[in-house]
Design a protein around this motif. Structure first.
Motif, mmCIF file in Angstrom:
data_model
loop_
_atom_site.group_PDB
_atom_site.id
_atom_site.type_symbol
_atom_site.label_atom_id
_atom_site.label_comp_id
_atom_site.label_asym_id
_atom_site.label_seq_id
_atom_site.Cartn_x
_atom_site.Cartn_y
_atom_site.Cartn_z
ATOM 1 N N LEU B 219 -2.545 -11.815 97.658
ATOM 2 C CA LEU B 219 -1.543 -11.376 96.559
ATOM 3 C C LEU B 219 -1.577 -9.824 96.743
ATOM 4 C CD1 LEU B 219 -2.138 -13.837 93.784
ATOM 5 C CD2 LEU B 219 -0.424 -13.608 95.341
ATOM 6 N N SER B 223 1.498 -7.344 97.534
ATOM 7 C CA SER B 223 1.919 -6.429 96.512
ATOM 8 C C SER B 223 2.131 -5.025 96.847
ATOM 9 C CB SER B 223 0.881 -6.481 95.241
ATOM 10 O OG SER B 223 -0.349 -5.636 95.760
ATOM 11 N N LEU B 420 -4.997 -15.393 90.668
ATOM 12 C CA LEU B 420 -4.208 -14.344 90.020
ATOM 13 C C LEU B 420 -5.233 -13.260 89.368
ATOM 14 C CD1 LEU B 420 -1.501 -16.165 88.327
ATOM 15 C CD2 LEU B 420 -1.205 -14.254 89.899
ATOM 16 N N PHE B 423 -6.669 -11.011 91.958
ATOM 17 C CA PHE B 423 -5.567 -10.129 92.322
ATOM 18 C C PHE B 423 -5.810 -9.003 91.297
ATOM 19 C CE2 PHE B 423 -1.547 -8.466 90.925
ATOM 20 C CZ PHE B 423 -1.175 -7.641 92.053
#
Lengths: 135, 514
Positions: B219, B223, B420, B423
């Motif tokens: 991720l 990004s 998440l 991340f």
């Protein structure tokens, strides 16, 4: 001033395209815009000119006496889109690219950048396979 | 007798099947070492579910290969791209990349590879010699002592890794918390399960490790997909000259001398010894003018140190069951997956397995020396893989692996949520390693703490009953307090990361992927 765009990849075909591009811009009295782009999604892209290779390109172009510009767009787009964008922006009258023989299976699997360029770019395109005959 | 056991270990490790696993391990390890952002810890975590069908010996031999291979691979990227593949190769990039730019790339790669081999071999030998002695000492260790050891491992790892002690400690607490989820082994109470029946067995280590390392990193990369690419410097130039050898052998040995003991201490793996080795070589060199412009000592020392530290980390892991790096923590989880509990009894109960593992380290090291230099071109080509393909593959493998451990869809939800979290941790510079170590070592520490308290009838004094635990806990306290005091007295400290930021770009950041 008219503009000739060359799609440059550092190999024999790219060199052939560059030489044809130089010849065309000289004959037309046009400015030469050399495009060497990368999608920028791999850590290393050997087709993207840097360091020595880039310096040699500048020297070669400067020696030719043709007004030139080198662009290295990296926007995460593939080469056909980059070239189409440059051609549209500069209202180029000719695009020169190097092409090579591909097998149908190879094209099916990997696609063909040249084919996409031929279909997508809105200007006359000169597709070359070998350097121009000595003039 | 250690030597007989070691020879027997070679007997086990030299079977064709196990050799194949060792080869697979070193190839995979080098590949992930070369690729920035993907390290041995992530790889071992991804492969963990797939290896449950293998013999424990074969699986651990492969993991050992990945572990050592990662150390070798990191140096290639550091030298040729100035982008350290691993945090332990940051120091190598300083001089190695300058050497490559000066056309001495081959010599830099060679001194790194040979130094890694020399250091790896000496350190593995030391591991074989030291392990039985440490085990003898550790037999008398009480539950309270063991708890103290876990505490020092926690604080050392948390304060040393990453960009600040506070982030490290926060990450550690996160790992400890995740380790608490599930049924309390002693009382049968459910803790933090939110009434979800699947959580009563706890969150699988594989899911957490894969989520934090693989999903978090994917991720993060997605990004900020880097636009533009890095230039690879040709590894042209001569191989090492006689002069290079003369200048390299002392740094190799000094690097080993730093790496092994510091790796064996619970001080967070390879970053500190590589940093110290670099500083020492810079001080001792007869060519001070070359430092900063490509001094071979500055490559030889840190590379030797990081491999020696990799072997050193195995000492507390194999003798005490205490992991001090993320990869070691996941190898510990692998042991547990096979129903083996590392600890003082490991060498007696699982002797043949441990000795085969140590023997395979020698073999893997030799393989790496042979493979590394001729294959540099192949490793560099790996860097041309477009990242979307690479990380899509990693994500697919991560999901498959997480689902495979329990065949429970809930694990995929956990993978997403924790991914998440990974991340966010990556984004804000929280090191992942303390969380993984907290997760895996936390329950072990808790068991020992409660065992000690059960024996003493709840009297906390038992924790400082022996001199051993007093000293260890005092050291743990110092580890937390001293840096704070030093910072107050001397101003901000110079960390390897800061030096790196000053001297060279890094993509490794503060990930501790040893």
């Amino acid at each position: 001033m008219a503009v000739v765009v060359v799609g440059l990849v550092p190999n024999a075909r790219g060199q052939a395209a560059l030489e044809h591009g130089l010849r065309e811009s000289r004959q037309r009295g046009a400015r030469l815009v050399v495009v060497n782009s990368s999608r920028g999604d791999a850590l290393v892209d050997e087709d993207f000119l840097q360091g020595d290779g880039l310096r040699r390109l500048h020297e070669e172009l400067a020696a030719s006496g043709v007004p030139f510009q080198v662009r290295q767009p990296v926007h995460g787009r593939d080469v056909a889109e980059e070239l189409a964008a440059v051609v549209a922006e500069t209202s180029a009258e000719l695009l020169v690219i190097g092409v090579r023989r591909r097998t149908p299976v190879g094209k099916l699997l990997m696609g063909s950048a040249a084919q996409r360029i031929l279909l997508e770019v809105d200007c006359p395109i000169l597709a070359v396979k070998s350097p121009p005959p000595a003039s | 007798m250690a030597l007989d056991d070691l020879l027997a270990g070679f007997g086990d490790a030299l079977t064709p099947g196990n050799l194949l696993f060792a080869l697979l391990g070193v190839l995979l390890g080098t590949a992930v070492g070369v690729l920035p952002g993907i390290g041995p810890a992530m790889t071992v975590a991804l492969l963990l579910p797939a290896t449950y069908v293998l013999e424990p010996t074969s699986a651990l031999i492969m993991f050992a290969g990945i572990y050592y291979g990662g150390m070798y691979g990191g140096s290639t990227t550091s030298i040729l791209l100035n982008t350290p593949g691993e945090s332990s190769s940051i120091m190598t990039a300083l001089e190695g990349n300058k050497m490559a730019k000066a056309g001495r790339g081959s010599a830099a790669l060679a001194t790194a590879a040979i130094g890694s081999f020399v250091a790896g071999t000496i350190a593995t030998l030391l591991l074989a010699l030291v392990a039985p002695t440490v085990v003898d000492l550790a037999i008398g260790v009480t539950a309270a002592d063991y708890f103290a050891l876990a505490v020092i491992a926690f604080v050392a790892v948390a304060t040393v890794l990453g960009s600040s002690p506070l982030r490290g400690l926060a990450s550690l607490c996160l790992g400890l918390y995740l380790g608490l989820v599930g049924t309390d082994v002693l009382t049968g109470q459910e803790r933090f399960t939110l009434g979800i029946p699947q959580l009563s067995d706890g969150i699988d280590v594989v899911v957490v490790a894969v989520a934090l390392f693989a999903v978090g990193e994917s991720l993060y990369v997605a990004s900020r997909l880097r636009r533009g690419s890095v230039q690879v410097i040709d590894h042209k130039g001569n191989w090492m000259t006689r002069e290079d050898f003369r200048r390299s052998w002392k740094p190799w040995l000094r690097g080993t001398a730093y790496g092994f003991p510091l790796g064996a201490l619970p001080a967070g793996g390879a970053e500190i010894p590589t940093f110290l080795s670099y500083a020492t070589e810079r001080k001792l060199t007869k060519h001070p003018d070359e430092f900063g412009k490509g001094a071979i000592e500055g490559v030889a020392g840190p590379e030797a140190a990081n491999n020696a530290a990799a072997a050193g980390v195995l000492v507390p892991l194999l003798t005490l069951g205490i992991p001090t790096s993320a990869t070691a923590a996941i190898i510990l989880a692998a042991f547990q997956g096979y129903g083996i509990q590392p600890g003082p009894t490991l060498l007696t109960t699982e002797g043949p397995l441990v000795w085969a593992l140590i023997a395979s380290l020698f073999i893997g090291n030799a393989m790496l020396l042979v493979l590394n230099l001729p294959l540099v071109g192949v490793w560099v080509r790996l860097l041309r893989i477009p990242r979307p393909y690479l990380y899509a593959g990693i994500l697919a493998f991560a999901s498959l692996g997480s689902f495979a451990v329990n065949a429970d869809p809930l694990d995929l939800v956990l993978l997403m949520v924790l991914g998440l979290l990974g991340f966010v941790m990556r984004r804000y510079g929280w090191p992942v390693a303390p969380a993984v170590i907290g997760l895996i070592l936390g329950p072990i520490a808790e068991t020992n703490l409660r065992r000690a308290l059960a024996i003493s009838d709840g009297d906390l004094g038992v924790l400082v009953d022996t001199w051993f635990s007093r000293i260890v806990l005092l050291l743990a306290l110092l580890v937390v307090v001293v840096p704070i005091v030093l910072r107050l007295v001397r101003g901000p400290r110079t960390t390897p990361a800061e030096l790196q930021h000053a001297d060279a770009k890094t993509d490794a950041g503060d990930r501790s992927t040893l």
